[in-house]
Design a protein around this motif. Structure first.
Motif, PDB file in Angstrom:
ATOM      1  N   ALA A 134       0.829  -1.208   0.000  1.00  0.00           N
ATOM      2  CA  ALA A 134       0.000   0.000   0.000  1.00  0.00           C
ATOM      3  C   ALA A 134       0.860   1.254   0.000  1.00  0.00           C
ATOM      4  O   ALA A 134       0.587   2.214  -0.739  1.00  0.00           O
ATOM      5  CB  ALA A 134      -0.924  -0.012   1.217  1.00  0.00           C
ATOM      6  N   VAL A 135       1.917   1.257   0.812  1.00  0.00           N
ATOM      7  CA  VAL A 135       2.779   2.428   0.914  1.00  0.00           C
ATOM      8  C   VAL A 135       3.667   2.582  -0.323  1.00  0.00           C
ATOM      9  O   VAL A 135       3.788   3.679  -0.889  1.00  0.00           O
ATOM     10  CB  VAL A 135       3.646   2.354   2.188  1.00  0.00           C
ATOM     11  CG1 VAL A 135       4.661   3.496   2.220  1.00  0.00           C
ATOM     12  CG2 VAL A 135       2.760   2.403   3.431  1.00  0.00           C
ATOM     13  N   LEU A 136       4.275   1.478  -0.756  1.00  0.00           N
ATOM     14  CA  LEU A 136       5.236   1.547  -1.857  1.00  0.00           C
ATOM     15  C   LEU A 136       4.582   1.745  -3.223  1.00  0.00           C
ATOM     16  O   LEU A 136       5.180   2.353  -4.122  1.00  0.00           O
ATOM     17  CB  LEU A 136       6.090   0.276  -1.875  1.00  0.00           C
ATOM     18  CG  LEU A 136       7.005   0.062  -0.657  1.00  0.00           C
ATOM     19  CD1 LEU A 136       7.714  -1.282  -0.751  1.00  0.00           C
ATOM     20  CD2 LEU A 136       8.020   1.192  -0.550  1.00  0.00           C
ATOM     21  N   ILE A 137       3.363   1.224  -3.389  1.00  0.00           N
ATOM     22  CA  ILE A 137       2.686   1.323  -4.691  1.00  0.00           C
ATOM     23  C   ILE A 137       1.433   2.190  -4.603  1.00  0.00           C
ATOM     24  O   ILE A 137       1.186   3.038  -5.466  1.00  0.00           O
ATOM     25  CB  ILE A 137       2.325  -0.073  -5.225  1.00  0.00           C
ATOM     26  CG1 ILE A 137       3.569  -0.950  -5.320  1.00  0.00           C
ATOM     27  CG2 ILE A 137       1.649   0.036  -6.598  1.00  0.00           C
ATOM     28  CD1 ILE A 137       3.286  -2.385  -5.738  1.00  0.00           C
ATOM     29  N   GLY A 138       0.648   1.992  -3.564  1.00  0.00           N
ATOM     30  CA  GLY A 138      -0.593   2.745  -3.425  1.00  0.00           C
ATOM     31  C   GLY A 138      -0.374   4.230  -3.222  1.00  0.00           C
ATOM     32  O   GLY A 138      -1.127   5.055  -3.770  1.00  0.00           O
ATOM     33  N   LEU A 139       0.664   4.591  -2.458  1.00  0.00           N
ATOM     34  CA  LEU A 139       0.948   6.020  -2.232  1.00  0.00           C
ATOM     35  C   LEU A 139       1.318   6.736  -3.530  1.00  0.00           C
ATOM     36  O   LEU A 139       0.724   7.772  -3.857  1.00  0.00           O
ATOM     37  CB  LEU A 139       2.052   6.168  -1.178  1.00  0.00           C
ATOM     38  CG  LEU A 139       2.484   7.596  -0.826  1.00  0.00           C
ATOM     39  CD1 LEU A 139       1.324   8.390  -0.245  1.00  0.00           C
ATOM     40  CD2 LEU A 139       3.651   7.567   0.172  1.00  0.00           C
TER      41      LEU A 139
END
Length: 222
Positions: free
Chosen positions: A31-36
């Protein structure tokens, strides 16, 4: 004093908790590495923003919406071929992280987009007037202004990921939810069911309190 039925399965309980942490931890990382970045791109491509691009906005937005619209259980089944291609198997805790990560990316991307939309337009205009590059605009202005909302969004998403992880027994993913079904429900051991529910409640409350506290602290620093 813990009930004897709980003590009997304490090894399995710890293993289930560990499996849940693995599944949720990897989905949070996705979520952090791609979703952000995806959520940031959705924001930047909106009408009136720096990289206004209606086609890209529609394509990315539709993809995110489609993924989020899938009933999660059906998404797990639908992604079995993709899961097998990525990790070499469609069964087990590692395999469970693939559909969880896919839904995590889509879910958090929307929350990121919304958090950035809440940033006052004056901040973006000030950054542009100072000649800030896109990276500077995002990192030094947008993320700084939206940090409280980003943390709250990640907190909400994490709790949702924990909920999703409880159904991963369908692909042998294990976890607390799968343990509750196999040892509590199917074996009619009510104490096991109650104990695992209490574990989930405590885990969710800890995450919510931590996320809310961090969000308030970041908000006061603005």
């Amino acid at each position: 004093m813990l009930p004897e039925s709980v003590l009997k399965y304490q090894h399995e309980i710890w293993q289930a908790i560990g499996e849940t942490f693995v599944m949720v931890g990897i989905s949070i990382a996705a979520a952090v590495l791609i979703g952000l970045p995806l959520g940031t791109l959705l924001y930047l491509c909106r009408r009136g923003q720096r990289y206004q691009n209606q086609v890209l906005t529609v394509v990315l937005g539709s993809l995110v919406n489609i993924i989020r619209s899938f009933p999660f259980l059906l998404l797990v089944v639908f992604l079995i071929p993709f899961t097998r291609m990525i990790v070499g198997t469609s069964i087990g805790t590692l395999a469970s992280t693939v559909p969880l990560s896919v839904i995590a990316v889509a879910y958090y991307a929307r929350l990121v987009e919304q958090a950035l939309l809440d940033v006052p337009k004056g901040v973006v205009e000030a950054a542009s007037s100072m000649g800030a590059s896109t990276v500077q605009l995002v990192v030094k202005f947008l993320y700084v202004e939206a940090r409280s909302g980003l943390v709250l969004g990640l907190t909400t998403a994490t709790i949702s990921f924990i909920s999703y992880s409880t159904v991963m027994g369908i692909v042998g993913g294990g976890g607390v939810g799968d343990f509750a079904i196999r040892y509590g429900y199917q074996r009619f051991e009510t104490e096991i069911m109650i104990f695992t529910i209490i574990i989930m409640i405590i885990l969710v409350q800890m995450i919510q309190l931590t996320g809310s506290g961090l969000s308030r602290w970041l908000d006061r620093r603005s």
